[in-house]
Structures are given as C-alpha cells and as structure tokens.
Design an enzyme around this catalytic site. Structure first.
Site, PDB file in Angstrom:
ATOM      1  N   HIS A 282      46.910  14.723  40.679  1.00 38.12           N
ATOM      2  CA  HIS A 282      46.081  16.261  40.426  1.00 38.12           C
ATOM      3  C   HIS A 282      45.294  15.977  41.616  1.00 38.12           C
ATOM      4  O   HIS A 282      44.475  15.092  42.011  1.00 38.12           O
ATOM      5  CB  HIS A 282      45.199  16.030  39.142  1.00 38.12           C
TER       6      HIS A 282
ATOM      7  N   ARG B  43      52.726  17.970  34.177  1.00 38.21           N
ATOM      8  CA  ARG B  43      53.219  18.674  33.089  1.00 38.21           C
ATOM      9  C   ARG B  43      54.705  19.097  33.457  1.00 38.21           C
ATOM     10  O   ARG B  43      55.433  19.625  32.548  1.00 38.21           O
ATOM     11  CB  ARG B  43      52.502  20.074  32.671  1.00 38.21           C
TER      12      ARG B  43
ATOM     13  N   HIS C  81      43.955   8.665  37.089  1.00 35.80           N
ATOM     14  CA  HIS C  81      43.422   9.981  36.921  1.00 35.80           C
ATOM     15  C   HIS C  81      41.816   9.783  37.143  1.00 35.80           C
ATOM     16  O   HIS C  81      41.287   8.711  36.841  1.00 35.80           O
ATOM     17  CB  HIS C  81      43.852  10.575  35.788  1.00 35.80           C
TER      18      HIS C  81
ATOM     19  N   TYR D 234      38.761  12.159  34.876  1.00 34.91           N
ATOM     20  CA  TYR D 234      37.724  11.002  34.545  1.00 34.91           C
ATOM     21  C   TYR D 234      37.639  10.642  33.334  1.00 34.91           C
ATOM     22  O   TYR D 234      38.460  11.633  32.426  1.00 34.91           O
ATOM     23  CB  TYR D 234      36.305  11.424  35.175  1.00 34.91           C
TER      24      TYR D 234
ATOM     25  N   GLU E  64      42.400   6.672  33.240  1.00 38.27           N
ATOM     26  CA  GLU E  64      41.474   7.641  33.591  1.00 38.27           C
ATOM     27  C   GLU E  64      40.128   6.862  34.287  1.00 38.27           C
ATOM     28  O   GLU E  64      39.410   6.018  33.345  1.00 38.27           O
ATOM     29  CB  GLU E  64      40.953   8.665  32.328  1.00 38.27           C
TER      30      GLU E  64
END
Length: 451
Positions: free
Chosen positions: A193, A271, A321, A323, A398
């Site tokens: 991301h 995804r 990732h 957060y 995360e």
C-alpha cells in the site's frame, strides 16, 4: 507562512482522539495551502458516529466516496474529497448518521510533512541509507544495489516483475551459502500500500540486520533463507512522493479508464490475490479497495506469485502495513480460525513480547485473526501465502500508530518503530529455529523444524 511540521504534528496528535463523543465541538486547524499544488483541492477528515461496517458507510467506501482513516465499533474517521462532500453529506443525513468535520484540509498537514522531509533530504544527500527519515524509491533501490555489491554474494537483488510504469519489483534474497542443513524460508513484504511509508522503512531495516548485523548473521542466518520485497508497489510508492493528494494514495497506478478521474486509476494489490477473491473488496475502480477485473490482473501480484511459488514452501510470511499496532493471522474472509490457530497465536505472541521489552512497556500490539478483529477482506497476500502456497505461519503486521498520526507517522518515530519491529521479527524467528534470543531452551534443538 505555512505551519511548521512540529506544530502540525502536535495539532493532529491532539485532534485525532478518534473515539471522543461524536457531538464534540468542531475543531478548525490552520488551512494555509501555500505548499499544496494548484491542482489539489482539499481533502477533509470527518468524524462519523458509526462504524465502517454500517451499511451506508460500506456503500460509500466501496463506491470510492470515502476512504478509511480509523474505525472502531461505534465511530470512525474517514477522508472525504471536497468534490464528494455533497453526496456523502446527503447519504449520511438520509441514514441519520451523525458526523462533523475534524480537519478541514488534511493536505495542509501533508504539505508540512513534505517540506520537512525535503529539508532533511538536502542535509543527507551524500550520506548512506538511514532510518531517521522516509526515503524515496531511488534511495531504497540505491541501497539495494550497495548491498548486492558489498556482501560477497550473501545478498542477491532479483526482479519479480515490471510495473505498468516500467519500474522493477525487486525481491532481495539473503542466504549464507556456506551453511549446510535445513533452513527456514522467510518472506518479508513491504510497501504493497503506497501511502504506508513506515512499511518499507521497517522492511529495509530488517534486511539491513540480516545482511550486516554480526549477531543476526551468527545466530540466525545459518538456519534461515530470507526473501525481502522492500516495495511491492513501486509505482504507487513513487506517486506518493509527488505531493498533495498523491501522498494519501493506496493502490498501484494502473490506468483503468482514461475517461475517469485520476482517483479511479489503480488496483488495490492487497485485494488482487486469488483466495476467496472479492470478499470485503470493491468492483468499483474509483474505490481504494478496488480488487481488479480478475485475480492476479496486475504485474506486481502475478510476478510475486510466480516468484513465491519458485521459492517453495515458506515457514514464515510477514507483510508490513500501517497502522493499528496489531499482529493478524488468517483468515481475512471469515471469523472462523484456521486449524493451527494456536500455533499462529503462539509464534505471533513472540512479536508482542519483544516489542513490549524493547519499548519498555510503552508500545502494545494486539494479536488475533484478521477477519475477527478488522472485518472481512479477501484477496490479501497473507491469506494466499497461507492458504494457497502453504506457508506454515503467515501474518499481517500493522505497525505504528493507533490513529493519532495514522498514515502520516512522523519521521521522529521511524527509528523506534523499526527497532521494535526488528526485535519482534528476531524473536519470532529465533523461537522457530530454537537458537538465539527467544530460543525455546527447554526443547531439543533438533525438534525446531516442527514449529
């Protein structure tokens, strides 16, 4: 004169108390847009009195009219582009969902961050890679080249794919070819991301430890074989360094339809993997959760899939990732736990314990199944690695923080975050190989391959 970076960060720290009552007073920050490019209209941050699981918010999210900032069971923070304000307002009012504007122009904070980052870069132009600042893609690639040339074959930099904009997706293999015997295969993915800058920072820092730290090389490297993807989404990551709204970009940069606005470009690479594809994702290209036309429609995901299959069975897969400070294991598409959930929980807990130790109790992570903890999502790398490739342990981690800064984690927190993260991974791996700081001393080392 634009607000100073520290003033902006101090402001957002106070402001983003996510779960304060929705009736809290409207707070209006400084909105000087001097550094924001002329083509960028403001992006607002709204505090909404409903979870993102609420049907009206789910519809807005999947249609690309809002983007997630933070969420809990009763309220959420969402980003709303200025041009979408009327439609979002109408939808929330129709459903009688309360909301207010928490930040009128989020891009003013992005502009201050960008100015601070560029000042820091000018000061270290002749310095090597550091973990006190966020690095552009060319800095990271330069560092990979240095490792490749200076480690006597321990580090190999390979290309898994070429993106639509012509950038390579690098995979970095770290292996002590002189060590014999069975080895654990470990895959670390970062930067899938684009806006989550702390992810490539953590990934490259762990790569640095494995490749150059004598303690890691003595206790861990003889028993392991590592594969790092420092930036799985190089087009998107490079785009976030162009300023303005681009700083908040999540997807890759595929051109879906030239007739649509720029926000409708791109596919969410997390995804796009083929395992229960489509659950918790969007078919609308204008959504940040757009899953693509078919699984593995993207060069990035296809190339990484083939590379992972060539590597063979993995013992540990981690994707970083931000957060939320959570360690998540499969499944993302259901709340039902996998068969070996207890083992996943046991190894994952090693990460939590190490972070607690290194941070002296100041930083806490949560641990559990991703579907149960965050709501349903499918097509993610960790589920595919676990369910299709057969990785023994697979996690989405995360990183910092829990929502005060969100995607704009300040550079002052990079060093502590990557050190905590490296300690967590070190503890997970040494537990698995039964050698090093978190070895299971009471068990015979020859049984380590059973974990």
């Amino acid at each position: 004169m634009p607000p100073s970076p520290m003033a902006c960060y101090a402001f957002i720290l106070v402001l983003l108390q996510i779960f304060t009552p929705i009736s809290a007073r409207l707070i209006r920050p400084v909105t000087n847009n001097t550094l924001v490019s002329d083509g960028d209209r403001p992006v607002q941050l709204w505090r909404v009195g409903a979870s993102l699981q609420h049907p009206s918010l789910q519809h807005l999210l999947l249609q690309g009219l809002i983007e997630k900032w933070a969420d809990d069971a009763t309220s959420s923070l969402v980003m709303v582009r200025e041009e979408d304000v009327p439609e979002v307002q109408a939808a929330l009012q129709e459903e009688q969902v309360e909301y207010n504007v928490a930040v009128e122009d989020l891009l003013s904070l992005v502009a201050a961050e960008t100015e601070h980052k560029m000042r820091g870069r000018r000061k270290r132009e002749i310095e090597r890679m550091d973990w006190n600042s966020y690095h552009a893609l060319e800095d990271i690639e330069g560092y990979l080249g240095w490792l490749n040339a200076s480690t006597n074959g321990v580090v190999q930099v390979l290309s898994a794919a070429t993106t639509q904009e012509g950038r390579p997706v690098y995979v970095v293999r770290v292996n002590d070819r002189g060590a014999t015997g069975p080895k654990k295969r470990i895959w670390i993915e970062g930067g899938i991301h684009a806006r989550e800058w702390i992810s490539p920072a953590a990934t490259t820092f762990i790569l640095h430890q494995v490749a150059t730290n004598p303690d890691w090389q003595r206790t861990i490297l003889p028993h392991t074989e590592w594969y790092f993807v420092p930036v799985a989404n190089p087009d998107g990551y490079a785009h976030t360094f162009t300023g303005g709204r681009a700083r908040l970009w999540r997807k890759n940069r595929r051109v879906n339809d030239n007739a649509l606005p720029d926000r409708c470009n791109g596919v969410d690479l997390n995804r796009n993997w083929d395992l229960k594809w489509g659950v918790g994702a969007s078919q609308n290209p204008c959504s940040e959760l757009y899953m693509g036309e078919v699984p593995f429609s993207e060069a990035e995901t296809t190339g990484l899939k083939y590379f992972m299959e060539r590597v063979g069975p993995l013992d540990l897969f981690i994707t970083f990732h931000s957060y939320g400070q959570s360690v998540l294991y499969p499944w993302g598409w259901t709340k039902d736990p996998p068969k070996n959930a207890k083992m996943l929980h046991r190894v994952g807990r090693r990460f939590l314990e190490a972070v607690q130790h290194v941070s002296k109790g100041q930083v806490d992570y949560t641990l559990g199944g991703s579907g149960a903890m965050l709501g349903f999502a499918s097509g993610a790398t960790d589920d595919w690695a676990y369910g299709a490739l057969g990785a023994k342990h697979a996690y989405t981690i995360e990183l910092r923080d829990t929502g005060h800064y969100g995607f704009l984690l300040p550079e002052a927190q990079i060093g502590s975050t990557v050190r905590e993260t490296a300690a967590g991974v070190q503890c997970m791996v040494t537990y698995m190989i039964n050698n090093g700081v978190c070895a299971r001393r009471r068990r015979n080392a020859r049984n380590r391959n059973n974990v």
